[in-house]
Scaffold this active site. Structure first.
Site, short mmCIF file in Angstrom:
data_model
loop_
_atom_site.label_atom_id
_atom_site.label_comp_id
_atom_site.label_asym_id
_atom_site.label_seq_id
_atom_site.Cartn_x
_atom_site.Cartn_y
_atom_site.Cartn_z
N LYS A 184 0.85 -1.19 0.16
CA LYS A 184 0.08 -0.12 0.01
C LYS A 184 0.98 1.31 -0.12
O LYS A 184 1.01 2.03 0.99
CB LYS A 184 -0.89 -0.12 1.32
CG LYS A 184 -2.19 0.39 0.85
CD LYS A 184 -3.29 0.15 2.05
CE LYS A 184 -4.54 0.89 1.97
NZ LYS A 184 -5.20 0.75 0.73
N GLU A 220 -7.28 -5.73 -10.08
CA GLU A 220 -8.14 -5.23 -9.12
C GLU A 220 -8.85 -3.63 -9.63
O GLU A 220 -8.48 -3.40 -10.90
CB GLU A 220 -7.42 -5.08 -7.90
CG GLU A 220 -6.11 -4.37 -7.88
CD GLU A 220 -5.44 -3.94 -6.41
OE1 GLU A 220 -6.47 -4.04 -5.55
OE2 GLU A 220 -4.32 -4.10 -6.24
N1 PLP Z 1 -6.78 -2.73 -3.38
C1 PLP Z 1 -6.55 -1.61 -3.16
C2 PLP Z 1 -5.68 -1.14 -4.25
C3 PLP Z 1 -6.92 -0.80 -2.07
O1 PLP Z 1 -6.46 0.31 -2.17
C4 PLP Z 1 -7.76 -1.51 -1.01
C5 PLP Z 1 -7.85 -0.81 0.23
O2 PLP Z 1 -7.21 -0.85 1.20
C6 PLP Z 1 -8.09 -2.58 -1.26
C7 PLP Z 1 -7.54 -3.50 -2.34
C8 PLP Z 1 -8.81 -3.31 -0.22
O3 PLP Z 1 -7.97 -3.80 0.92
P1 PLP Z 1 -8.57 -3.96 2.22
O4 PLP Z 1 -9.72 -4.95 2.33
O5 PLP Z 1 -7.56 -4.56 3.29
O6 PLP Z 1 -9.23 -2.67 2.72
C1 COI Z 2 -9.30 1.35 1.92
O1 COI Z 2 -10.16 0.72 1.47
O2 COI Z 2 -8.96 1.51 3.00
C2 COI Z 2 -8.57 2.25 0.79
O3 COI Z 2 -7.50 2.35 1.08
C3 COI Z 2 -9.21 2.39 -0.47
C4 COI Z 2 -9.22 3.79 -1.10
C5 COI Z 2 -9.66 4.74 0.07
C6 COI Z 2 -7.93 4.23 -1.33
#
Ligand code: PLP
Ligand code: COI
Length: 341
Positions: A184, A220
């Protein structure tokens, strides 16, 4: 504790400044003890590593008010370990995982007045992040860093909440083969900004990114992983080295198998097979599960049988079960829920 006077039900996914944020600084090879502070501004040298070479990574998780009135958060240990992975890949020092969870708890507790009430449709979004802070002009990692957490009450990520959205297949990539798509890093999101602005201008809610090497596989979107439901009720979700390992997606795989008795396939998903799925959704902390009604591939529409009116029936079951666990209506697997108040 009295809640702030906020119209929780009308919140979108935006920034509302709250009273406290957590800060810890890294210098001379060690993190300081950290503290909750009230100043929302960050003042850094003009040449700080974060400004010059984008040395920054972040996390996102939420706090919820449960049906019986407690404040909880969902699997913060997984955010801690994912942030540690991001830091290592970006040559940043790891903020200790136990301290990460403790800092999340302290930040939410201090801002309890901003945690939306149960049933309001809103939640408290928590944003941990870190950055290189000392001057860096040759291309190299910084020596000093700051780790921070702020939070903000939020509503749905997509306007219309649970209404199906239309997305487009992007001609841009958000990640490179052997790059940083699996962590991230702020740079991944900078890379996606032109693509999302273009998609919005064309009337689409998001982009579907394909694998950057062959453009034959589904990866994604800019901020969420994909889930697909087959016509015989299986959950299929893409596997790739350049996808962010979504905590929501990993949780849904467990929910589907253990709570709903579904078969789960975590595998490569070819673009050519999209026509065969019954339902499609985006999953993530911000997105929760957002149903996708149509995917536009350069003018050709892939329309899922679940339609444009409401979430497909299997997606709805996954949504109800996941949010039921998060809001305390259903028993959670061991360790998934951390009680804050
Ligand atoms: N993919 C991306 C590129 C994201 O920014 C996020 C957000 O966090 C997700 C997937 C989903 O991840 P999570 O379920 O851990 O929030
Ligand atoms: C999240 O779901 O936490 C993300 O980071 C997605 C978006 C706001 C970048």
């Amino acid at each position: 504790m009295e809640k702030k006077n906020i119209d929780w039900a009308s919140l979108g996914f935006g920034y509302v400044q709250t009273d406290y944020r957590y800060v810890s600084n890294y210098k001379d090879g060690a993190w300081d003890e950290g503290a909750l502070i009230t100043d929302a501004n960050v003042v850094l040298n003009e040449c700080a590593g974060v400004f010059q070479y984008a040395q920054t990574c972040f996390e996102g998780l939420k706090a919820y008010t449960t049906e019986d009135g407690h404040i909880v958060c969902f699997r913060p240990d997984l955010n801690a370990s994912r942030m540690a992975d991001s830091a290592r890949r970006l040559e940043m020092p790891v903020f200790p995982e136990d301290r990460f969870v403790d800092a999340v708890v302290r930040t939410v507790r201090a801002n309890a007045a901003y945690v939306p009430p149960y049933g309001s449709g809103a939640t408290l979004y928590i944003r941990p992040y870190m950055m290189g802070t000392n001057p860096v002009i040759g291309v190299k990692p910084a020596d000093e860093y700051q780790f921070r957490i702020f939070c903000t009450p939020v509503g749905p990520y997509f306007k219309g909440g649970a209404k199906p959205i239309v997305i487009k297949v992007s001609d841009f990539d958000r990640a490179a083969p052997q790059g940083t798509g699996h962590i991230k890093a702020g740079l991944n999101y900078a890379m996606s900004l032109h693509a999302i602005v273009t998609a919005h201008e064309e009337g689409f809610a998001e982009n579907m990114y394909l694998d950057p090497r062959t453009r034959t596989r589904v990866e994604e979107t800019g901020g969420a992983n994909f889930i697909f439901i087959t016509k015989d009720g299986k959950l299929v979700t893409p596997k790739s080295d350049s996808i962010l390992p979504s905590i929501t997606r990993r949780s849904l795989m467990v929910v589907a198998e253990k709570y709903l008795g579904m078969t789960v396939e975590h595998r490569e998903v070819f673009f050519d097979e999209l026509d065969s799925f019954a339902e499609c959704g985006l999953c993530g902390t911000a997105a929760v599960i957002s149903p996708v009604g149509k995917i536009n591939d350069h003018g050709r529409e892939i329309a899922f049988p679940s339609g444009m009116e409401e979430m497909g029936p299997v997606t709805k079951k996954l949504y109800d079960t996941l949010t039921g666990i998060q809001m305390g209506r259903l028993e959670a697997p061991e360790g998934w829920i951390v009680k804050i108040d």
